[in-house]
Scaffold this motif. Structure first.
Motif, mmCIF file in Angstrom:
data_model
loop_
_atom_site.group_PDB
_atom_site.id
_atom_site.type_symbol
_atom_site.label_atom_id
_atom_site.label_comp_id
_atom_site.label_asym_id
_atom_site.label_seq_id
_atom_site.Cartn_x
_atom_site.Cartn_y
_atom_site.Cartn_z
ATOM 1 N N PHE A 61 27.716 -18.716 20.869
ATOM 2 C CA PHE A 61 28.998 -19.269 21.316
ATOM 3 C C PHE A 61 29.375 -18.843 22.730
ATOM 4 O O PHE A 61 30.408 -19.274 23.249
ATOM 5 N N ALA A 62 28.554 -18.023 23.371
ATOM 6 C CA ALA A 62 28.946 -17.398 24.642
ATOM 7 C C ALA A 62 29.169 -18.405 25.767
ATOM 8 O O ALA A 62 29.924 -18.135 26.695
ATOM 9 N N ASP A 63 28.532 -19.561 25.698
ATOM 10 C CA ASP A 63 28.746 -20.569 26.746
ATOM 11 C C ASP A 63 30.100 -21.258 26.629
ATOM 12 O O ASP A 63 30.553 -21.894 27.578
ATOM 13 N N TRP A 64 30.738 -21.126 25.459
ATOM 14 C CA TRP A 64 31.950 -21.903 25.218
ATOM 15 C C TRP A 64 33.200 -21.082 25.005
ATOM 16 O O TRP A 64 34.301 -21.601 25.134
ATOM 17 N N THR A 65 33.046 -19.839 24.618
ATOM 18 C CA THR A 65 34.244 -19.035 24.394
ATOM 19 C C THR A 65 33.968 -17.574 24.670
ATOM 20 O O THR A 65 32.872 -17.086 24.406
ATOM 21 N N SER A 66 34.964 -16.922 25.208
ATOM 22 C CA SER A 66 34.929 -15.475 25.354
ATOM 23 C C SER A 66 35.326 -14.864 24.021
ATOM 24 O O SER A 66 36.474 -14.955 23.609
ATOM 25 N N LEU A 67 34.375 -14.246 23.340
ATOM 26 C CA LEU A 67 34.711 -13.637 22.061
ATOM 27 C C LEU A 67 35.554 -12.382 22.242
ATOM 28 O O LEU A 67 35.960 -11.763 21.270
ATOM 29 N N GLN A 68 35.809 -12.005 23.466
ATOM 30 C CA GLN A 68 36.738 -10.907 23.707
ATOM 31 C C GLN A 68 38.175 -11.409 23.746
ATOM 32 O O GLN A 68 39.092 -10.609 23.840
ATOM 33 N N ALA A 69 38.357 -12.714 23.710
ATOM 34 C CA ALA A 69 39.696 -13.298 23.746
ATOM 35 C C ALA A 69 39.969 -13.961 22.404
ATOM 36 O O ALA A 69 39.407 -14.995 22.097
ATOM 37 N N ALA A 70 40.782 -13.312 21.589
ATOM 38 C CA ALA A 70 41.094 -13.854 20.274
ATOM 39 C C ALA A 70 42.600 -14.001 20.146
ATOM 40 O O ALA A 70 43.351 -13.175 20.662
ATOM 41 N N PRO A 71 43.039 -15.093 19.497
ATOM 42 C CA PRO A 71 42.211 -16.144 18.909
ATOM 43 C C PRO A 71 41.819 -17.213 19.928
ATOM 44 O O PRO A 71 42.496 -17.426 20.924
ATOM 45 N N THR A 72 40.706 -17.850 19.628
ATOM 46 C CA THR A 72 40.259 -19.035 20.343
ATOM 47 C C THR A 72 39.813 -20.048 19.294
ATOM 48 O O THR A 72 39.254 -19.657 18.268
ATOM 49 N N THR A 73 40.066 -21.321 19.549
ATOM 50 C CA THR A 73 39.696 -22.363 18.590
ATOM 51 C C THR A 73 38.920 -23.456 19.307
ATOM 52 O O THR A 73 39.311 -23.906 20.381
ATOM 53 N N LEU A 74 37.792 -23.861 18.716
ATOM 54 C CA LEU A 74 36.978 -24.958 19.233
ATOM 55 C C LEU A 74 37.023 -26.118 18.248
ATOM 56 O O LEU A 74 36.957 -25.918 17.034
ATOM 57 N N VAL A 75 37.126 -27.328 18.775
ATOM 58 C CA VAL A 75 36.958 -28.539 17.966
ATOM 59 C C VAL A 75 35.614 -29.130 18.344
ATOM 60 O O VAL A 75 35.354 -29.409 19.517
ATOM 61 N N VAL A 76 34.752 -29.306 17.352
ATOM 62 C CA VAL A 76 33.372 -29.729 17.571
ATOM 63 C C VAL A 76 33.189 -31.139 17.030
ATOM 64 O O VAL A 76 33.613 -31.442 15.897
ATOM 65 N N ASP A 77 32.567 -32.004 17.819
ATOM 66 C CA ASP A 77 32.430 -33.406 17.405
ATOM 67 C C ASP A 77 31.292 -33.587 16.401
ATOM 68 O O ASP A 77 30.600 -32.637 16.026
ATOM 69 N N ARG A 78 31.098 -34.833 15.962
ATOM 70 C CA ARG A 78 30.103 -35.119 14.921
ATOM 71 C C ARG A 78 28.669 -34.850 15.377
ATOM 72 O O ARG A 78 27.769 -34.740 14.553
ATOM 73 N N GLU A 79 28.472 -34.759 16.687
ATOM 74 C CA GLU A 79 27.153 -34.446 17.217
ATOM 75 C C GLU A 79 26.967 -32.954 17.468
ATOM 76 O O GLU A 79 25.960 -32.530 18.014
ATOM 77 N N GLY A 80 27.943 -32.156 17.061
ATOM 78 C CA GLY A 80 27.840 -30.716 17.204
ATOM 79 C C GLY A 80 28.240 -30.179 18.564
ATOM 80 O O GLY A 80 28.014 -29.007 18.865
ATOM 81 N N ARG A 81 28.874 -31.021 19.387
ATOM 82 C CA ARG A 81 29.259 -30.621 20.741
ATOM 83 C C ARG A 81 30.738 -30.258 20.792
ATOM 84 O O ARG A 81 31.550 -30.849 20.074
ATOM 85 N N VAL A 82 31.088 -29.335 21.650
ATOM 86 C CA VAL A 82 32.481 -28.914 21.767
ATOM 87 C C VAL A 82 33.287 -30.013 22.444
ATOM 88 O O VAL A 82 33.003 -30.416 23.573
#
Length: 199
Positions: A152-173
């Motif tokens: 997940f490192a390309d899409w979210t800083s796991l040091q910043a919580a909370p964070t929420t991603l919505v992922v499409d049907r093709e698995g892309r953010v």
């Protein structure tokens, strides 16, 4: 002596310049490789939607759920998925938990899936959190799982919580929400918009 001082100053400047050029996620990836999980912070509430032609590669991940089973991106193939990054001692995570559960209940009949990614706790703390806040969707545990964090490192800083991603049907953010969700409406709208996209 003066040359040595100038050389040292130049080296520091070069290092600072390189650090400035490297992205935050590059730094996070290095921290995860080193096993560093310190410095959790709450983000600022921004919402970012990503046009379909800018979404890049599909996410690929696999992790151990709170109940010990394995959950992977393959389990959600063809589905819209909400990924929420959280941990039990995070105040904003506790505050937004009912919003996430409400949105899950409102959208699951339309085909949305939800998955928590617990970035810090073990199964006991995560289970207690779910019971306290009535969370019915599963979570996977990232503590000690460097590969999961790197996924997940390309899409979210796991040091910043909370964070929420919505992922499409093709698995892309398709969208990112930084920080505590203010209410169910924003997330529901993003999920419904993503569900409505043509494959």
């Amino acid at each position: 002596m003066r040359r040595r001082i100038l050389a040292a100053v130049a080296a520091v400047a070069l290092t600072a310049g390189l650090a400035a050029c490297s992205g935050q996620n590059d730094d996070l990836a290095n921290l995860y490789r080193e096993g560093n999980t310190q410095g959790f912070i709450s983000s600022d509430g921004r919402v970012e939607t990503i046009p379909a032609d800018k979404r890049g590669e599909a996410l690929s991940f696999s992790g151990t759920s709170v109940d010990g089973s394995t959950i992977s991106s393959d389990d959600f193939a063809g589905d819209v998925v909400v990924l929420n990054f959280w941990y039990a001692a995070c105040g904003p995570c506790r505050a937004e938990a009912p919003v996430l559960e409400e949105t899950f209940q409102d959208t699951k009949a339309d085909g949305a899936q939800f998955l928590g990614v617990n970035i810090y706790d073990g199964p006991e703390q995560a289970t207690s959190f779910d019971e306290t806040y009535g969370i019915t969707y599963p979570s996977i545990l990232a503590r000690g799982d460097v590969d999961l964090k790197l996924a997940f490192a390309d899409w979210t800083s796991l040091q910043a919580a909370p964070t929420t991603l919505v992922v499409d049907r093709e698995g892309r953010v398709a969208a990112r929400l930084f920080g505590q969700l203010p209410d169910a409406t924003t997330l529901r709208d993003l999920v419904e918009d993503t569900l409505a996209e043509k494959p």
